[in-house]
Write a protein that holds these residues in place. Structure first.
Motif, short mmCIF file in Angstrom:
data_model
loop_
_atom_site.label_atom_id
_atom_site.label_comp_id
_atom_site.label_asym_id
_atom_site.label_seq_id
_atom_site.Cartn_x
_atom_site.Cartn_y
_atom_site.Cartn_z
N SER A 87 101.06 19.57 0.02
CA SER A 87 100.21 20.26 -0.96
C SER A 87 101.05 21.13 -1.89
O SER A 87 100.76 21.21 -3.09
N ARG B 221 98.73 24.45 1.41
CA ARG B 221 97.48 24.91 0.80
C ARG B 221 97.42 26.43 0.62
O ARG B 221 96.40 27.05 0.87
N ASP C 272 101.12 20.45 -5.79
CA ASP C 272 100.56 21.52 -6.63
C ASP C 272 101.61 22.12 -7.57
O ASP C 272 101.34 22.38 -8.74
N TYR C 273 102.82 22.37 -7.03
CA TYR C 273 103.82 23.12 -7.80
C TYR C 273 105.03 22.31 -8.23
O TYR C 273 105.71 22.68 -9.19
N ASP D 188 99.23 29.57 -2.22
CA ASP D 188 99.92 29.58 -3.52
C ASP D 188 101.42 29.80 -3.32
O ASP D 188 101.88 30.12 -2.23
N GLU E 1 93.54 17.31 -1.85
CA GLU E 1 94.31 16.71 -2.95
C GLU E 1 93.41 16.25 -4.09
O GLU E 1 93.74 16.43 -5.27
N GLN F 82 92.11 19.19 -6.06
CA GLN F 82 93.18 19.73 -6.91
C GLN F 82 93.44 18.81 -8.11
O GLN F 82 93.64 19.28 -9.22
#
Lengths: 208, 208
Positions: free
Chosen positions: A34, A9, A38-39, A11, B69, B72
């Motif tokens: 996460s 969580r 996310d990425y 960046d 999650e 997001q």
């Protein structure tokens, strides 16, 4: 016992800095679920090149399409990948085989598994079995007590890790007990104002 | 009944083209777990802007850290997000609440759940319950029969979807039975030489 720091969580830039800073201070660095969601694995693949010491865990939490996910994860330079113990046994067998062939580590996350499910996992002797208290569950969890009880119930399981509520106090107990191989710490290291100092404190306790 | 096309295990450019091509031909477009884990939600967030008709499902397969999650995922423009039925009940409650507050759809993936677990999920009446045959499991699976048996066992569940082995023949049966709201089709559409033609054929059958 080894400390695994879970980075979650934040960046990608922050995750990369944290991984570099903690390399050499703790044994294992985890890029949490996460970060993967996310990425994506392709974006995380560069982090391994910055590590000179730590084992790199990617918490991919595979629950289906096992062969595809594990091949992608190891291609992204993970040393260790995770599969859910609640997955279909066929999925766990598939990723275990991929891990064995790649000579990499597999971590079975026991989140929300029951005893019957764990019994079916006993043949996967080379896997690390991760006791895992859900982030979303407010019930009390004593990591060291949980590991002791688990070991008593499943004495043939060789590689045990524990995540959830792993405080410094719990790491002391876990180290003294000598059962768990890996204690997973998240916010209590990376959520601190000085994660490097926090990591050193945790790592120090495991040497005593 | 609606057709949901699952796009999986292709590169992002191909996924984007497929989503655009299939928009308007099928009711729901799913960006599969492989796309999320390979590329990440941030990279997928642009796809929604290209859709004029279809509901966008992101198969995030949440199993922990539910609030994070789901926030997001909805921020990445998903209309529907998935949670595993094998997750801790606290996780499912948390994501259900996020979905209700966001006025979005939640899909509970029943992969590898047992009857006791499903019974605990009955209060989540606005969720779509997804019968799901594991990709990694070679056992035979008859989608229409599975839906009928499930409906008999859990007559109060209103929204039912089914994934795994959904052939054209099964879609005909599912349509005739009128129980399932959504049939999820993957390779039998996107793996075909002409996915647009295949999508039309599947969608056509649901009108009869």
């Amino acid at each position: 016992m080894k400390i695994q720091v879970a980075i979650d969580r934040v960046d990608l830039a922050r995750a990369t800095v944290l991984a570099s800073q903690l390399d050499g201070l703790v044994d294992r660095i985890e890029l949490g679920t996460s970060l993967i969601k996310d990425y994506g694995l392709f974006a995380l693949a560069d982090i391994k090149a910055q590590l000179n010491h730590a084992t790199l865990v990617m918490d991919i939490k595979t629950i289906d399409e096992g062969v595809y996910e594990f091949k992608q994860g190891y291609a992204a330079q993970a040393d260790v990948l995770t599969v859910m113990g609640t997955a279909d046994l066929a999925t766990i067998q598939a990723v275990y085989d991929v891990a064995q062939e790649a000579d990499k580590e597999i971590f079975i996350d026991l989140l929300n598994t029951n005893k019957e499910q764990i019994k079916q996992l006993l043949p996967f002797t080379n896997a690390t079995f991760g006791l895992h208290h859900s982030h979303d569950n407010a019930r009390q969890f004593e990591a060291a007590d949980a590991v002791k009880a688990f070991h008593q119930e499943f004495p043939t399981i060789r590689h045990i890790a524990v995540a959830g509520g792993v405080t410094l106090e719990q790491v002391k107990k876990l180290t003294a007990d000598g059962i768990a191989e890996v204690a997973i710490v998240g916010g209590k290291i990376v959520g601190q104002p000085n994660p490097v100092a926090a990591a050193k404190t945790f790592q120090e306790v495991t040497k005593k």
